[in-house]
Scaffold this motif. Structure first.
Motif, short mmCIF file in Angstrom:
data_model
loop_
_atom_site.label_atom_id
_atom_site.label_comp_id
_atom_site.label_asym_id
_atom_site.label_seq_id
_atom_site.Cartn_x
_atom_site.Cartn_y
_atom_site.Cartn_z
N LEU A 21 43.02 42.64 44.91
CA LEU A 21 41.88 42.91 44.03
C LEU A 21 41.03 41.66 43.83
CD1 LEU A 21 43.70 45.20 41.45
CD2 LEU A 21 41.85 45.92 42.96
N ARG A 22 41.69 40.51 43.78
CA ARG A 22 40.96 39.25 43.64
C ARG A 22 40.02 39.03 44.83
NH1 ARG A 22 44.84 34.36 43.44
NH2 ARG A 22 45.92 35.88 42.13
N LEU A 23 40.53 39.34 46.04
CA LEU A 23 39.69 39.20 47.22
C LEU A 23 38.55 40.21 47.24
CD1 LEU A 23 42.35 38.56 50.01
CD2 LEU A 23 40.79 36.90 48.99
N ASN A 24 38.68 41.28 46.46
CA ASN A 24 37.62 42.28 46.34
C ASN A 24 36.73 42.03 45.12
OD1 ASN A 24 37.83 44.65 48.41
ND2 ASN A 24 39.95 44.14 47.93
N GLY A 25 36.84 40.84 44.54
CA GLY A 25 35.95 40.46 43.46
C GLY A 25 36.41 40.83 42.06
N ILE A 26 37.58 41.47 41.96
CA ILE A 26 38.13 41.79 40.63
C ILE A 26 39.11 40.67 40.32
CG2 ILE A 26 39.24 43.58 39.22
CD1 ILE A 26 38.45 45.57 41.43
N ASN A 27 38.57 39.56 39.86
CA ASN A 27 39.30 38.29 39.90
C ASN A 27 39.61 37.67 38.54
OD1 ASN A 27 36.69 37.65 39.22
ND2 ASN A 27 36.23 36.53 41.10
N GLU A 28 39.41 38.42 37.47
CA GLU A 28 39.70 37.86 36.15
C GLU A 28 41.00 38.45 35.62
OE1 GLU A 28 37.84 37.67 31.62
OE2 GLU A 28 36.54 38.25 33.31
N LYS A 29 42.02 37.63 35.54
CA LYS A 29 43.31 38.05 35.00
C LYS A 29 43.23 38.04 33.47
CE LYS A 29 47.99 38.42 35.12
NZ LYS A 29 48.71 39.59 35.64
N VAL A 30 43.59 39.13 32.84
CA VAL A 30 43.50 39.23 31.39
C VAL A 30 44.84 38.84 30.79
CG1 VAL A 30 43.00 40.72 29.43
CG2 VAL A 30 41.79 41.06 31.60
N ASN A 31 44.87 37.71 30.11
CA ASN A 31 46.10 37.23 29.46
C ASN A 31 45.97 37.21 27.94
OD1 ASN A 31 47.65 36.63 31.85
ND2 ASN A 31 46.28 34.90 32.20
N ASN A 32 44.78 37.48 27.46
CA ASN A 32 44.52 37.43 26.02
C ASN A 32 44.13 38.83 25.54
OD1 ASN A 32 43.27 37.09 23.44
ND2 ASN A 32 42.93 34.93 23.91
N GLU A 33 44.82 39.32 24.53
CA GLU A 33 44.56 40.68 24.04
C GLU A 33 43.11 40.85 23.59
OE1 GLU A 33 46.44 44.01 20.98
OE2 GLU A 33 47.19 41.94 20.95
N ASN A 34 42.51 39.78 23.10
CA ASN A 34 41.12 39.87 22.64
C ASN A 34 40.14 40.14 23.79
OD1 ASN A 34 41.86 39.34 19.96
ND2 ASN A 34 41.77 37.13 20.29
N GLU A 35 40.58 39.84 25.03
CA GLU A 35 39.71 40.05 26.19
C GLU A 35 39.99 41.37 26.89
OE1 GLU A 35 40.49 36.70 28.64
OE2 GLU A 35 39.70 35.23 27.22
N LEU A 36 40.93 42.13 26.35
CA LEU A 36 41.34 43.37 26.99
C LEU A 36 40.33 44.48 26.70
CD1 LEU A 36 43.75 44.66 28.57
CD2 LEU A 36 44.64 45.39 26.35
N PRO A 37 39.85 45.19 27.73
CA PRO A 37 38.97 46.33 27.49
C PRO A 37 39.62 47.34 26.54
CG PRO A 37 38.95 45.76 29.82
CD PRO A 37 40.03 44.93 29.17
N GLU A 38 38.84 47.92 25.67
CA GLU A 38 39.35 48.82 24.64
C GLU A 38 40.13 49.99 25.22
OE1 GLU A 38 39.39 48.89 21.34
OE2 GLU A 38 38.43 46.93 21.10
N VAL A 39 39.77 50.43 26.41
CA VAL A 39 40.40 51.60 27.00
C VAL A 39 41.91 51.42 27.15
CG1 VAL A 39 40.00 50.84 29.38
CG2 VAL A 39 40.23 53.28 28.89
N TRP A 40 42.38 50.17 27.29
CA TRP A 40 43.80 49.92 27.55
C TRP A 40 44.59 49.54 26.30
CZ3 TRP A 40 44.23 52.21 31.82
CH2 TRP A 40 43.35 52.02 32.88
N ARG A 41 43.97 49.54 25.14
CA ARG A 41 44.66 49.03 23.93
C ARG A 41 45.96 49.77 23.64
NH1 ARG A 41 42.60 44.10 22.21
NH2 ARG A 41 40.36 44.09 22.66
N HIS A 42 45.97 51.07 23.83
CA HIS A 42 47.16 51.84 23.47
C HIS A 42 48.25 51.81 24.53
CE1 HIS A 42 44.31 53.60 20.49
NE2 HIS A 42 45.40 53.60 19.75
N THR A 43 48.02 51.13 25.63
CA THR A 43 49.07 51.00 26.65
C THR A 43 50.02 49.85 26.32
OG1 THR A 43 47.80 49.51 28.08
CG2 THR A 43 47.52 51.90 28.42
N ILE A 44 49.71 49.09 25.30
CA ILE A 44 50.56 47.96 24.89
C ILE A 44 51.48 48.42 23.76
CG2 ILE A 44 50.61 45.63 23.95
CD1 ILE A 44 47.90 45.16 25.20
N PRO A 45 52.80 48.40 23.95
CA PRO A 45 53.72 48.85 22.90
C PRO A 45 53.57 48.02 21.64
CG PRO A 45 54.86 48.59 25.00
CD PRO A 45 53.51 47.98 25.18
#
Length: 256
Positions: A21-45
């Motif tokens: 994915l990085r080679l396809n330009g999706i290159n930002e690894k999300v390590n901070n919850e504040n940077e997480l798109p809202e759509v994924w919030r409920h996937t975190i226990p």
């Protein structure tokens, strides 16, 4: 933003996909919850232990990568038999408004001793055993509550033949690390005289990958080498047919 969920068999798959994915330009690894798109919030226990009172070591928290247009959550099922269950559990955590924002889902596992089509059928049949989903195998649309989500699959090594992720990695090693591959092959062949498990082809392939990865990242897990080294590179994308097929399937999903 387009959002995609990928459920994989193991940690090595996650490392490979993140690099691809990085080679396809999706290159930002999300390590901070504040940077997480809202759509994924409920996937975190929100509690531990994650599964009743079991002190599981493998976290059910997905890995997240994104760019300005796309976000991807990659979930480790830790077994091919658990992929559909993990998919069901992940989607059940999400609200309807979040499900409505998912643009595609991909399931990835090893063919092992089956041809890819047989393994794919087995995987899709297990979806039909759940009451929560309705999959139309002609359109490959997964009916989840009010949303029909396109479903994609990739079966290692190449979406066609028997084998597993290690076949793909060894094909990449032949391009990027031919000398190390020769040394690893010689070592494993000689060691098989003392270790009976290495006479089994799947075990021998894993051992060869492990030898190469450990030479480049001594004392670290294989996924660290997959993430940091050149198993997935501009060169292997061009020269390795198995990796090209995976890249084509991934791009088919994220382009829609």
């Amino acid at each position: 933003m387009r959002n995609y969920l990928i459920v994989v068999e193991g940690a090595h798959d996650i490392a490979l996909l993140e690099k691809l994915l990085r080679l396809n330009g999706i290159n930002e690894k999300v390590n901070n919850e504040n940077e997480l798109p809202e759509v994924w919030r409920h996937t975190i226990p929100s509690r531990y232990p994650f599964n009743t009172d079991r002190l599981d070591r493998i976290t059910p928290i997905p890995s997240f990568v994104k760019n300005s247009q796309i976000s991807v959550a990659i979930k480790n099922a830790n077994s091919d038999t658990e992929i559909v269950g993990v998919l069901k559990q992940t989607l059940s955590l999400m609200e309807i408004r979040e499900l409505d924002q998912i643009s595609g889902i991909m399931l990835i596992c090893d063919a092992d001793n089956l041809c890819a089509d047989d393994k794919r059928c087995k995987l899709l049949d297990s979806i039909g055993e759940t009451q929560d989903f309705n999959l139309d195998e002609k359109t490959m649309l997964l009916d989840v509550q009010i949303k029909k989500i396109p479903l994609y699959t990739f079966i290692f090594p190449d979406n066609s033949n028997k084998g597993n992720l290690e076949n793909l990695l060894l094909e990449s090693a032949a391009v990027e690390y031919p000398e190390l591959l020769n040394l690893a092959t010689s070592y494993v062949d000689n060691a098989s005289a003392f270790c009976r498990e290495l006479k089994k082809e799947p075990k021998a392939k894993k051992a060869k990958v492990g030898c190469i990865a450990n030479a480049m990242k001594p004392g670290k897990a294989n996924q660290v080498s997959i993430a940091d080294d050149d198993w997935v590179s501009e060169r292997t994308l061009i020269e390795c047919s198995m990796l090209r097929r995976l890249n084509m399937t991934v791009n088919e999903m994220i382009s829609k």
